[in-house]
Each structure stands twice: as structure tokens, then as C-alpha cells.
Motif scaffolding. Structure first.
Motif, PDB file in Angstrom:
ATOM      1  N   VAL A 138       0.864  -1.251   0.162  1.00  0.00           N
ATOM      2  CA  VAL A 138      -0.200   0.016  -0.078  1.00  0.00           C
ATOM      3  C   VAL A 138       1.051   1.342   0.118  1.00  0.00           C
ATOM      4  N   GLN A 139       1.888   1.278   0.937  1.00  0.00           N
ATOM      5  CA  GLN A 139       2.902   2.386   0.900  1.00  0.00           C
ATOM      6  C   GLN A 139       3.441   2.597  -0.257  1.00  0.00           C
ATOM      7  N   LYS A 199       1.009   4.466  -2.726  1.00  0.00           N
ATOM      8  CA  LYS A 199       0.658   5.699  -2.353  1.00  0.00           C
ATOM      9  C   LYS A 199       1.950   6.417  -2.677  1.00  0.00           C
ATOM     10  N   LEU A 234       1.092   7.257  -6.544  1.00  0.00           N
ATOM     11  CA  LEU A 234      -0.070   7.554  -6.979  1.00  0.00           C
ATOM     12  C   LEU A 234      -0.430   9.128  -7.440  1.00  0.00           C
ATOM     13  N   GLU A 235       0.349  10.012  -6.673  1.00  0.00           N
ATOM     14  CA  GLU A 235       0.401  11.401  -7.381  1.00  0.00           C
ATOM     15  C   GLU A 235       0.877  11.389  -8.900  1.00  0.00           C
ATOM     16  N   ILE A 271      -5.726   2.182  -6.357  1.00  0.00           N
ATOM     17  CA  ILE A 271      -6.574   2.745  -5.146  1.00  0.00           C
ATOM     18  C   ILE A 271      -7.382   1.705  -4.773  1.00  0.00           C
ATOM     19  N   VAL A 291      -9.669   2.769  -2.174  1.00  0.00           N
ATOM     20  CA  VAL A 291     -10.724   3.442  -1.430  1.00  0.00           C
ATOM     21  C   VAL A 291     -10.854   4.762  -2.165  1.00  0.00           C
ATOM     22  N   GLU A 292     -12.158   5.132  -2.744  1.00  0.00           N
ATOM     23  CA  GLU A 292     -12.260   6.376  -3.284  1.00  0.00           C
ATOM     24  C   GLU A 292     -11.858   7.729  -2.794  1.00  0.00           C
ATOM     25  N   THR A 315      -9.459   8.165  -1.208  1.00  0.00           N
ATOM     26  CA  THR A 315      -8.289   8.614  -1.416  1.00  0.00           C
ATOM     27  C   THR A 315      -7.658   9.660  -2.518  1.00  0.00           C
ATOM     28  N   LEU A 316      -8.611   9.602  -3.486  1.00  0.00           N
ATOM     29  CA  LEU A 316      -8.442  10.550  -4.681  1.00  0.00           C
ATOM     30  C   LEU A 316      -8.596  12.125  -4.511  1.00  0.00           C
ATOM     31  N   LEU A 342      -6.278  14.370  -2.621  1.00  0.00           N
ATOM     32  CA  LEU A 342      -5.129  14.415  -3.313  1.00  0.00           C
ATOM     33  C   LEU A 342      -5.296  15.523  -4.644  1.00  0.00           C
TER      34      LEU A 342
END
Length: 113
Positions: free
Chosen positions: A8-9, A12, A15-16, A43, A45-46, A48-49, A52
Motif C-alpha cells: 500500500v505504501q 501511495k 499515486l500522485e 487505489i 478507497v475512493e 483517497t483521490l 489529493l
């Protein structure tokens, strides 16, 4: 150590970059980003977006416009700003360097050590 937490890390961490890359293709609706990111297992979970996207907007990297929808409320479409394009270019250079460095380390055979 928990493998899932580490995975997950890792996601993340990039992700950007992935979000900026999706937006760089042209104006895009958030739910389309969610669909692509979910399909790519970036992702889960929604929620999260949206934080950001807000941070990217507040940083001047993306902007949005509201577009009327025939099937409901207006939709917010995101696009990169000029600083966002430059920022993405810098991230792409870093990404390519990381790929090269990681392959250099992970593809080295144990007999060469």
C-alpha cells in the motif's frame, strides 16, 4: 513486517504521479480517474483521490471546470496547468531514473555479487 502495508505504501508513493499522468491526457472526470486507478489496483478507497486532487489544485498543478450534465448534477473536469505539466515532466524523469536504478539492483544475479 506486514507485506500488504508495504505494498500500500509503495502504491501511495506513486499515486500522485499516476494521477497527474492520467490528467495529462486531457480533461478528465474524477470518476474516470477512479475507474482507471482501481482497474490498475492503485487505489482501493475512493476517498483517497479527492484530497489529493484538492492538494494538486491548491498547489497550482491542476485546475478544473464545471460542465453541465444531461444525466444529473454538473461534473468537475480536471486538467493540468502549465506548472503541472512541468512538474509531471520532472516526476517522469525521476520515475525513469528509479526504474533504471531498481532494475540495476534487482536484476543483478547473485553470482555477480
Amino acid at each position: 513486517m506486514n507485506l500488504e502495508n508495504t505494498q500500500v505504501q509503495m502504491r501511495k508513493g506513486i499515486l500522485e504521479y499516476c494521477i497527474l499522468h492520467i490528467i495529462s491526457r486531457g480533461e478528465v472526470y474524477a470518476s474516470d480517474m477512479i475507474d482507471e486507478l482501481t482497474a490498475a489496483r492503485m487505489i482501493v478507497v475512493e476517498g483517497t483521490l479527492y484530497p489529493l486532487l484538492t492538494r494538486l489544485k491548491n498547489s497550482g498543478l491542476v485546475e478544473y471546470k464545471w460542465v453541465e450534465s444531461k444525466s444529473g448534477p454538473p461534473r468537475k473536469y480536471y486538467k493540468l496547468t502549465e506548472p503541472g505539466q512541468s512538474f509531471l515532466q520532472g516526476l517522469t524523469e525521476t520515475w525513469n531514473e528509479l526504474i533504471h536504478s531498481t532494475r540495476q539492483i534487482t536484476e543483478k544475479s547473485t553470482t555477480n555479487v
